[in-house]
Each structure stands twice: as C-alpha cells, then as structure tokens.
Design a protein around this motif. Structure first.
Motif, PDB file in Angstrom:
ATOM      1  N   CYS A 248      -7.493 -15.241 -38.742  1.00 50.01           N
ATOM      2  CA  CYS A 248      -7.024 -15.428 -37.972  1.00 50.01           C
ATOM      3  C   CYS A 248      -6.499 -16.736 -37.650  1.00 50.01           C
ATOM      4  O   CYS A 248      -5.001 -17.171 -36.872  1.00 50.01           O
ATOM      5  CB  CYS A 248      -7.313 -15.055 -37.020  1.00 50.01           C
ATOM      6  SG  CYS A 248      -7.676 -13.366 -36.050  1.00 50.01           S
TER       7      CYS A 248
ATOM      8  N   TRP B 276      -9.444 -18.459 -31.765  1.00 49.19           N
ATOM      9  CA  TRP B 276      -9.330 -17.230 -32.856  1.00 49.19           C
ATOM     10  C   TRP B 276     -10.562 -16.683 -33.213  1.00 49.19           C
ATOM     11  O   TRP B 276     -11.583 -16.865 -33.135  1.00 49.19           O
ATOM     12  CB  TRP B 276      -9.747 -18.350 -34.289  1.00 49.19           C
ATOM     13  CG  TRP B 276      -7.788 -18.966 -33.808  1.00 49.19           C
ATOM     14  CD1 TRP B 276      -6.619 -18.679 -34.114  1.00 49.19           C
ATOM     15  CD2 TRP B 276      -7.843 -20.493 -33.660  1.00 49.19           C
ATOM     16  NE1 TRP B 276      -5.616 -20.030 -33.436  1.00 49.19           N
ATOM     17  CE2 TRP B 276      -7.130 -21.343 -33.703  1.00 49.19           C
ATOM     18  CE3 TRP B 276      -8.985 -21.343 -33.196  1.00 49.19           C
ATOM     19  CZ2 TRP B 276      -6.090 -22.483 -32.908  1.00 49.19           C
ATOM     20  CZ3 TRP B 276      -8.886 -22.670 -32.994  1.00 49.19           C
ATOM     21  CH2 TRP B 276      -7.561 -23.206 -32.213  1.00 49.19           C
ATOM     22  N   ARG B 277     -10.844 -15.544 -33.221  1.00 45.35           N
ATOM     23  CA  ARG B 277     -11.575 -14.884 -33.854  1.00 45.35           C
ATOM     24  C   ARG B 277     -12.653 -14.851 -34.988  1.00 45.35           C
ATOM     25  O   ARG B 277     -13.626 -14.034 -34.939  1.00 45.35           O
ATOM     26  CB  ARG B 277     -10.859 -13.223 -33.790  1.00 45.35           C
ATOM     27  CG  ARG B 277     -11.951 -11.981 -33.608  1.00 45.35           C
ATOM     28  CD  ARG B 277     -11.604 -10.168 -33.052  1.00 45.35           C
ATOM     29  NE  ARG B 277     -12.019  -9.205 -32.679  1.00 45.35           N
ATOM     30  CZ  ARG B 277     -11.941  -8.525 -32.485  1.00 45.35           C
ATOM     31  NH1 ARG B 277     -10.648  -8.171 -31.723  1.00 45.35           N
ATOM     32  NH2 ARG B 277     -12.506  -7.280 -32.635  1.00 45.35           N
TER      33      ARG B 277
ATOM     34  N   PHE C 239      -2.249 -14.447 -32.979  1.00 46.57           N
ATOM     35  CA  PHE C 239      -3.128 -14.738 -34.260  1.00 46.57           C
ATOM     36  C   PHE C 239      -4.131 -14.988 -32.605  1.00 46.57           C
ATOM     37  O   PHE C 239      -5.594 -14.628 -33.851  1.00 46.57           O
ATOM     38  CB  PHE C 239      -2.799 -16.098 -35.240  1.00 46.57           C
ATOM     39  CG  PHE C 239      -2.481 -14.344 -36.726  1.00 46.57           C
ATOM     40  CD1 PHE C 239      -3.013 -14.134 -37.287  1.00 46.57           C
ATOM     41  CD2 PHE C 239      -0.840 -15.220 -36.591  1.00 46.57           C
ATOM     42  CE1 PHE C 239      -1.737 -13.887 -38.066  1.00 46.57           C
ATOM     43  CE2 PHE C 239      -0.721 -15.093 -37.245  1.00 46.57           C
ATOM     44  CZ  PHE C 239      -0.576 -14.066 -38.472  1.00 46.57           C
TER      45      PHE C 239
ATOM     46  N   GLU D  13      -4.742  -8.879 -33.703  1.00 52.18           N
ATOM     47  CA  GLU D  13      -5.468  -9.439 -33.670  1.00 52.18           C
ATOM     48  C   GLU D  13      -7.235  -8.305 -34.254  1.00 52.18           C
ATOM     49  O   GLU D  13      -7.867  -8.167 -34.938  1.00 52.18           O
ATOM     50  CB  GLU D  13      -6.544  -9.930 -32.522  1.00 52.18           C
ATOM     51  CG  GLU D  13      -8.106 -10.452 -32.131  1.00 52.18           C
ATOM     52  CD  GLU D  13      -8.574 -10.927 -30.903  1.00 52.18           C
ATOM     53  OE1 GLU D  13      -9.399 -11.259 -30.649  1.00 52.18           O
ATOM     54  OE2 GLU D  13      -7.545 -10.652 -29.934  1.00 52.18           O
TER      55      GLU D  13
END
Length: 274
Positions: A191, A186-187, A203, A236
């Motif tokens: 997310c 996940w960023r 996500f 994203e």
C-alpha cells in the motif's frame, strides 16, 4: 478467467454476496465472498500502527522462490480491471538484487519475493537505494539490504492506475522517511509503495468508507476455465487478502478452497435431507 464461483468462508470474515466481475452469474444459489476490516497480514494493526514483519526466522530454512506456486489473479473496481498478475509473465522477470540494479530506474516499484513469505514492496529512489515500510517505520535502505536475500522484480505495471512522474514518486517516498507507528497511513509495504507511485488515497488506511455495496472484486484463477471471486468494500481490504494468498501460495490456496467447497457441499446435502 472463468465464471465459476464457490463458497469460501473464514471465521473472522463477514460474508457477503458476490457476483462475477463481468456481470455473468452462471450458478444457481448464493455466491459467497469475504470482506474484512483487519487482516492477518505481515502487518499488525493497533490503533493505526502498522508493523511489517519481514525479517527471516534464523531457525527457518530458506525456501527458493517458485514462480509456479504464485497465485494468478485480477482485481476489478466495478467493471474496470485495475490490477492483474499473470504468473507466466511474472515468472520471467525475477532477479537477484545485484542483477536487478541494472534494470531499475528512479521511481520504479520493486517487489521482493520468497516462498512462504509475504511479498515486500519498495520504491527505488536511485543510487542503489529504496524507500519502504518495514517494521512500523518508513526506511531508506540499500536495495540489497532491503531484499534480505530474496529474489526481486519490477512491478510498475501490476496496477493500471496512471503513474505520477518519476521525480514525484521519489519525492513522495523520501518525504515519508522516518515516519513510524501512529504517524503511518499505510497498512503494509505494498500500500505504501503503490501510494508513492500513484498518489491515490485508496491505498491509505481508511481511505475509503466501508459501507454499502462492495465495489472491488478479487478474481483468483482456479483453472483455465474456472475462477473464484471475492468481493470487498475497499482496495485496502482487497490488497490484504491478495497478500495473504501470495503468502500461502497457489497450492495451499487451492487446497483451502477445496476444503471449504467440500464443507459447503456437505452442508447443502444435510439441508436437502431435512
């Protein structure tokens, strides 16, 4: 939200044509939005390693959260609205961490907010604890510790995807505790928390292929009648831009838009003089 769209450009962005999410194009000439692969978020991406920097600077004066400076927006996937943030409603449900404890239940998404900071998201798992992505690690923390003095609110209804059962949401979150650096998918914290609640691969980092038509549209409310629309290839990427706007605040975002619109107008004026 209206249909007027102006030009917004950043040196690090790839410009792409944009359209109104309702399919109405009220302007002549090109409409420009932005799309990008990596962002200047509170996260730093390095070979899949996400670092979320949310600790307060001890030398920086704490700024009280100001709901009126939040950016009102909506997100569309093709013609379907999948996210909406109304500042009027959002301003009514911000609490201190201690007061929020009485309003949370396991599986809820919690957002911590403060002026001039990126919003930080977490999953409430019960017993006064949350699971969240912080500084390149998924952690299990007490709600008051995770807040770092910021105000907070429940944001279950921001995304319009169908939520998983509360027990599954908690399980999703708890199973990731301890993951760090290159293990992460996940960023940023939003997310991660949204993935726990909705279970959608969009996500995750690289959850969608960024080629072809940009199906996501971020619609920023400029005034009661006008909006600015940006187009993205992935959810994203869209979230990263939305979070950047949340960090800047409404006043700074409107100023940024005005600067770029003014610059675009001068360019068109010079072109017309040739």
């Amino acid at each position: 939200m209206g249909n007027q769209v102006d030009k917004l450009s950043h040196l690090s962005y790839a410009e792409v044509p944009t359209v109104d999410p309702n399919g109405v194009d009220a302007e002549d000439g090109p409409r420009i939005g932005v799309s990008y692969i990596f962002s200047n978020d509170d996260d730093e991406m390095d070979d899949g390693c996400a670092v979320e920097v949310t600790d307060k600077d001890p030398n920086q004066e704490e700024k009280q959260h100001e709901p009126r400076d939040e950016v009102e927006c909506a997100v569309f996937y093709r013609d379907e609205c999948i996210y909406e943030k109304s500042v009027k409603s959002a301003s009514l449900d911000v609490f201190s961490p201690e007061n929020l404890l009485n309003k949370c239940k396991a599986g809820d998404l919690v957002e911590f907010v403060a002026t001039g900071q990126y919003p930080h998201w977490a999953v409430y798992v019960g017993d006064f604890q949350v699971v969240h992505l912080h500084r390149a690690e998924v952690k299990n923390s007490f709600l008051t510790d995770a807040s770092q003095g910021r105000r907070c609110r429940v944001v279950n209804d921001r995304y319009r995807f169908k939520a998983l059962g509360a027990d599954v949401v908690v399980q999703n979150a708890m199973e990731q505790v301890g993951l760090k650096d290159r293990e992460l998918s996940w960023r940023n914290s939003e997310c991660f928390a949204a993935w726990c609640r909705f279970g959608r691969r969009e996500f995750k980092v690289g959850g969608e292929i960024r080629i072809g038509k940009q199906p996501y549209r971020l619609k920023l409310l400029v005034s009661d009648k006008h909006a600015h629309v940006l187009e993205f290839q992935s959810l994203e990427d869209m979230i990263a831009e939305k979070r950047r706007n949340d960090h800047l605040g409404r006043t700074a975002v409107l100023r940024e838009l005005a600067t770029h619109v003014s610059g675009a107008g001068e360019t068109r004026g010079h072109a017309g003089a040739d």
